[in-house]
Design a protein around this motif. Structure first.
Motif, mmCIF file in Angstrom:
data_model
loop_
_atom_site.group_PDB
_atom_site.id
_atom_site.type_symbol
_atom_site.label_atom_id
_atom_site.label_comp_id
_atom_site.label_asym_id
_atom_site.label_seq_id
_atom_site.Cartn_x
_atom_site.Cartn_y
_atom_site.Cartn_z
ATOM 1 N N ILE A 344 0.840 -1.204 0.000
ATOM 2 C CA ILE A 344 0.000 0.000 0.000
ATOM 3 C C ILE A 344 0.873 1.250 0.000
ATOM 4 C CG2 ILE A 344 -1.659 1.349 1.345
ATOM 5 C CD1 ILE A 344 -2.806 -1.374 2.329
ATOM 6 N N LYS A 345 1.898 1.276 0.857
ATOM 7 C CA LYS A 345 2.776 2.451 0.952
ATOM 8 C C LYS A 345 3.514 2.692 -0.360
ATOM 9 C CE LYS A 345 3.413 2.054 5.947
ATOM 10 N NZ LYS A 345 4.327 1.670 7.059
ATOM 11 N N LYS A 346 3.787 1.621 -1.085
ATOM 12 C CA LYS A 346 4.483 1.746 -2.367
ATOM 13 C C LYS A 346 3.563 2.254 -3.471
ATOM 14 C CE LYS A 346 7.195 -0.985 -5.674
ATOM 15 N NZ LYS A 346 7.746 -2.325 -5.996
ATOM 16 N N ASN A 347 2.288 1.853 -3.416
ATOM 17 C CA ASN A 347 1.360 2.138 -4.514
ATOM 18 C C ASN A 347 0.421 3.315 -4.270
ATOM 19 O OD1 ASN A 347 1.472 -0.227 -6.666
ATOM 20 N ND2 ASN A 347 1.749 -1.167 -4.656
ATOM 21 N N SER A 348 0.292 3.750 -3.022
ATOM 22 C CA SER A 348 -0.730 4.740 -2.686
ATOM 23 C C SER A 348 -0.141 5.963 -1.998
ATOM 24 C CB SER A 348 -1.771 4.098 -1.761
ATOM 25 O OG SER A 348 -2.698 5.052 -1.287
ATOM 26 N N ASN A 349 -0.788 7.103 -2.221
ATOM 27 C CA ASN A 349 -0.415 8.336 -1.530
ATOM 28 C C ASN A 349 -1.262 8.566 -0.281
ATOM 29 O OD1 ASN A 349 1.563 9.116 -3.453
ATOM 30 N ND2 ASN A 349 -0.047 9.881 -4.811
ATOM 31 N N LEU A 350 -2.155 7.622 0.007
ATOM 32 C CA LEU A 350 -3.031 7.767 1.163
ATOM 33 C C LEU A 350 -2.213 7.745 2.453
ATOM 34 C CD1 LEU A 350 -6.119 7.772 2.003
ATOM 35 C CD2 LEU A 350 -5.820 5.326 2.400
ATOM 36 N N GLN A 351 -2.504 8.664 3.362
ATOM 37 C CA GLN A 351 -1.840 8.675 4.659
ATOM 38 C C GLN A 351 -2.334 7.513 5.507
ATOM 39 O OE1 GLN A 351 -2.823 12.001 7.179
ATOM 40 N NE2 GLN A 351 -1.207 11.556 8.663
ATOM 41 N N LEU A 352 -1.418 6.668 5.937
ATOM 42 C CA LEU A 352 -1.752 5.556 6.824
ATOM 43 C C LEU A 352 -1.422 5.958 8.255
ATOM 44 C CD1 LEU A 352 -0.433 2.497 4.770
ATOM 45 C CD2 LEU A 352 -2.811 3.184 5.104
ATOM 46 N N ILE A 353 -2.395 5.811 9.150
ATOM 47 C CA ILE A 353 -2.208 6.239 10.540
ATOM 48 C C ILE A 353 -2.225 5.026 11.455
ATOM 49 C CG2 ILE A 353 -3.194 7.574 12.447
ATOM 50 C CD1 ILE A 353 -4.406 9.458 10.366
ATOM 51 N N SER A 354 -1.114 4.803 12.132
ATOM 52 C CA SER A 354 -1.066 3.756 13.150
ATOM 53 C C SER A 354 -1.082 4.375 14.547
ATOM 54 C CB SER A 354 0.178 2.878 12.976
ATOM 55 O OG SER A 354 1.349 3.658 13.002
ATOM 56 N N LYS A 355 -0.578 5.590 14.657
ATOM 57 C CA LYS A 355 -0.602 6.332 15.918
ATOM 58 C C LYS A 355 -1.200 7.709 15.652
ATOM 59 C CE LYS A 355 2.298 7.728 19.834
ATOM 60 N NZ LYS A 355 1.380 7.123 20.819
ATOM 61 N N VAL A 356 -2.271 8.028 16.348
ATOM 62 C CA VAL A 356 -2.964 9.296 16.120
ATOM 63 C C VAL A 356 -2.132 10.452 16.662
ATOM 64 C CG1 VAL A 356 -5.027 10.652 16.666
ATOM 65 C CG2 VAL A 356 -5.232 8.207 16.189
ATOM 66 N N PRO A 357 -1.862 11.472 15.854
ATOM 67 C CA PRO A 357 -1.081 12.622 16.329
ATOM 68 C C PRO A 357 -1.865 13.457 17.341
ATOM 69 C CG PRO A 357 -1.942 13.032 14.127
ATOM 70 C CD PRO A 357 -2.260 11.602 14.452
ATOM 71 N N GLN A 358 -1.137 14.120 18.228
ATOM 72 C CA GLN A 358 -1.787 14.934 19.254
ATOM 73 C C GLN A 358 -2.465 16.171 18.661
ATOM 74 O OE1 GLN A 358 -2.277 14.453 22.522
ATOM 75 N NE2 GLN A 358 -1.291 12.445 22.486
ATOM 76 N N ASN A 359 -1.834 16.757 17.656
ATOM 77 C CA ASN A 359 -2.398 17.948 17.017
ATOM 78 C C ASN A 359 -3.169 17.534 15.769
ATOM 79 O OD1 ASN A 359 -1.156 19.723 18.889
ATOM 80 N ND2 ASN A 359 0.779 19.533 17.767
ATOM 81 N N LEU A 360 -4.492 17.579 15.875
ATOM 82 C CA LEU A 360 -5.350 17.109 14.786
ATOM 83 C C LEU A 360 -5.878 18.280 13.970
ATOM 84 C CD1 LEU A 360 -7.457 14.403 16.670
ATOM 85 C CD2 LEU A 360 -5.483 14.044 15.199
ATOM 86 N N GLU A 361 -5.590 18.250 12.671
ATOM 87 C CA GLU A 361 -6.110 19.283 11.784
ATOM 88 C C GLU A 361 -7.262 18.765 10.936
ATOM 89 O OE1 GLU A 361 -2.960 20.938 9.480
ATOM 90 O OE2 GLU A 361 -1.816 21.634 11.219
ATOM 91 N N ASN A 362 -7.263 17.483 10.643
ATOM 92 C CA ASN A 362 -8.290 16.912 9.776
ATOM 93 C C ASN A 362 -9.606 16.766 10.550
ATOM 94 O OD1 ASN A 362 -9.947 14.896 8.419
ATOM 95 N ND2 ASN A 362 -8.175 14.552 7.101
ATOM 96 N N PRO A 363 -10.672 17.452 10.132
ATOM 97 C CA PRO A 363 -11.938 17.369 10.869
ATOM 98 C C PRO A 363 -12.548 15.969 10.872
ATOM 99 C CG PRO A 363 -12.229 18.565 8.800
ATOM 100 C CD PRO A 363 -10.769 18.376 8.996
ATOM 101 N N MET A 364 -12.288 15.182 9.818
ATOM 102 C CA MET A 364 -12.825 13.829 9.763
ATOM 103 C C MET A 364 -12.188 12.963 10.862
ATOM 104 S SD MET A 364 -13.132 11.392 6.371
ATOM 105 C CE MET A 364 -13.971 12.658 5.411
ATOM 106 N N LEU A 365 -10.895 13.139 11.063
ATOM 107 C CA LEU A 365 -10.201 12.401 12.113
ATOM 108 C C LEU A 365 -10.607 12.916 13.494
ATOM 109 C CD1 LEU A 365 -8.175 10.205 12.822
ATOM 110 C CD2 LEU A 365 -6.322 11.866 12.479
ATOM 111 N N ARG A 366 -10.835 14.221 13.609
ATOM 112 C CA ARG A 366 -11.303 14.775 14.891
ATOM 113 C C ARG A 366 -12.656 14.187 15.273
ATOM 114 N NH1 ARG A 366 -10.376 20.125 13.093
ATOM 115 N NH2 ARG A 366 -12.487 20.676 13.758
#
Length: 395
Positions: A344-366
């Motif tokens: 997936i990491k080789k073929n896709s530009n999608l951000q993969l999240i295994s650990k949620v960052p403390q500072n969230l900018e994406n409203p969907m993730l919030r």
């Protein structure tokens, strides 16, 4: 690598789901299986009976190799947006060959035909649909009737009103609209219907299992319906039901009546009906009986209630649910799944999240984080900040 996928909730995982997984692997001859799973709240508008991490672990034990979370904005929404979010997430991985889903129809030909009509919306179909909606008929009923008239085929009414067929058609619509290369395949649903509350000799539905648990589990019946590891989870975890959120909804309504009006599906006067009845009725059963109608089915009302409990009104969910997800949240994997993540990491530009960052900018993730915080109110075993604390399940 031949990668296939399933979109699921596993609320809870049962023998019918095991059958689907096994048939999918057999039919597609896949090397790896990705499962997109709803988080702590599910599509019909209620909390998941057990949390998303435990359901991820059970999915891996059942045969999944990689489990990704469906963002909450899609997971607690109509079949159309549920399917769009799931399929668009899979499509962005750029390595998924097929999507397998269960259906009562068991064949793709007629489902494809219906999906194509709903995507293209021929003038004759659109005019019939509008006329039926103008009569005050609910959208699902009007759409079914319009399709029956368009094809002059009464059997379509039955097909499009069966729960798994509805989702199947929405998956096909999403694949068509995204022009996705993912190949659909279906497995015929056996045993109890999706909405059946009675245990079945072949495969019992998740609804019947939850109903049996709520009434006071009959151990012999459950043993026959679910794998042993799911049985253990159900009897050792904190179980959640829709009724659990009702007191909090009443409190929220009494302190801020206006907020529910910001939820997209709470329109056309339905928001006033819900607000009035939340204040008037002290039990969820009384509220349900007096709020649902032919125009406003209980599933729509329950989704609005669950969205209100999570806090959808604080987000622009009307726009968000039409967007393609910008990330894939990793909930769990095994060795095969680890290899799939490299692909997936080789073929896709999608951000993969295994650990949620403390500072969230994406409203969907919030909104996903807000969902877990809301779930922690009714599940004593879940920390409000569990999304920040929990790592992917690895087996």
């Amino acid at each position: 690598m031949n990668i296939t996928s399933i979109i699921a909730e596993y609320n809870p995982l049962h023998n019918g789901h095991l059958y689907h997984i096994e048939k999918t692997k057999s039919n597609t001859k896949c090397d790896g299986l990705i499962i997109i799973i709803s988080g702590n709240f599910v599509q019909r508008g209620e909390p998941a009976i057990i949390d998303k991490w435990r359901r991820t672990e059970l999915a891996l034990l059942a045969g999944a190799d990689l489990v990704l979370e469906l963002p909450t904005v899609y997971a607690v929404n109509s079949a159309e947006f549920f399917a769009f979010g799931s399929v668009s997430l899979l499509n962005q991985l750029n390595c998924v060959k097929s999507l397998s889903f269960g259906s009562e129809e068991g064949s793709l030909s007629l489902l494809h035909k219906i999906a194509a009509t709903l995507v293209l919306e021929p003038d004759d179909y659109k005019s019939q649909l509008k006329a039926l909606l103008d009569l005050g008929i609910s959208f699902p009923a009007a759409r079914a009737k319009a399709l029956m008239n368009y094809y002059n085929d009464d059997t379509i009414g039955t097909i499009i009103n069966q729960s798994n067929n509805i989702l199947s058609i929405e998956y096909l619509k999403a694949l068509k609209r995204l022009n996705s290369p993912i190949c659909p395949t279906t497995v015929k649903r056996l045993g109890g219907s999706y909405n059946s509350t009675e245990m079945d000799r072949v495969f019992s539905s998740a609804t019947s299992i939850r109903t049996t648990m709520k009434k006071g589990a009959k151990l012999n019946e459950l043993n026959l319906a679910i794998p042993s590891y799911v049985f253990d989870a159900l009897f050792n975890d904190s179980l959640c039901y829709l009724e659990d959120i009702y007191p909090y909804l009443r409190f929220k309504t009494l302190t801020d009546e206006s907020s529910i009006k910001n939820i997209p599906d709470a329109k056309e006067g339905l928001e006033n009906r819900i607000l009035k009845n939340l204040i008037e009725y002290k039990t969820f059963d009384d509220f349900s009986i007096n709020t649902m109608s032919k125009r406003y089915p209980l599933t729509r009302i329950n989704r609005i209630l669950t969205q209100y409990f999570i806090g959808f009104e604080k987000f622009d969910t009307y726009s968000m649910r039409r967007e393609i997800p910008a990330y894939g949240r990793i909930l769990g994997f095994n060795d095969t799944g680890k290899a799939m993540l490299k692909i997936i990491k080789k073929n896709s530009n999608l951000q993969l999240i295994s650990k949620v960052p403390q500072n969230l900018e994406n409203p969907m993730l919030r909104l996903d984080i807000a969902s877990t915080k809301a779930y922690s109110i009714i599940n004593s075993k879940i920390n409000p900040n569990e999304d920040y604390l929990k790592s992917p399940i690895i087996i």
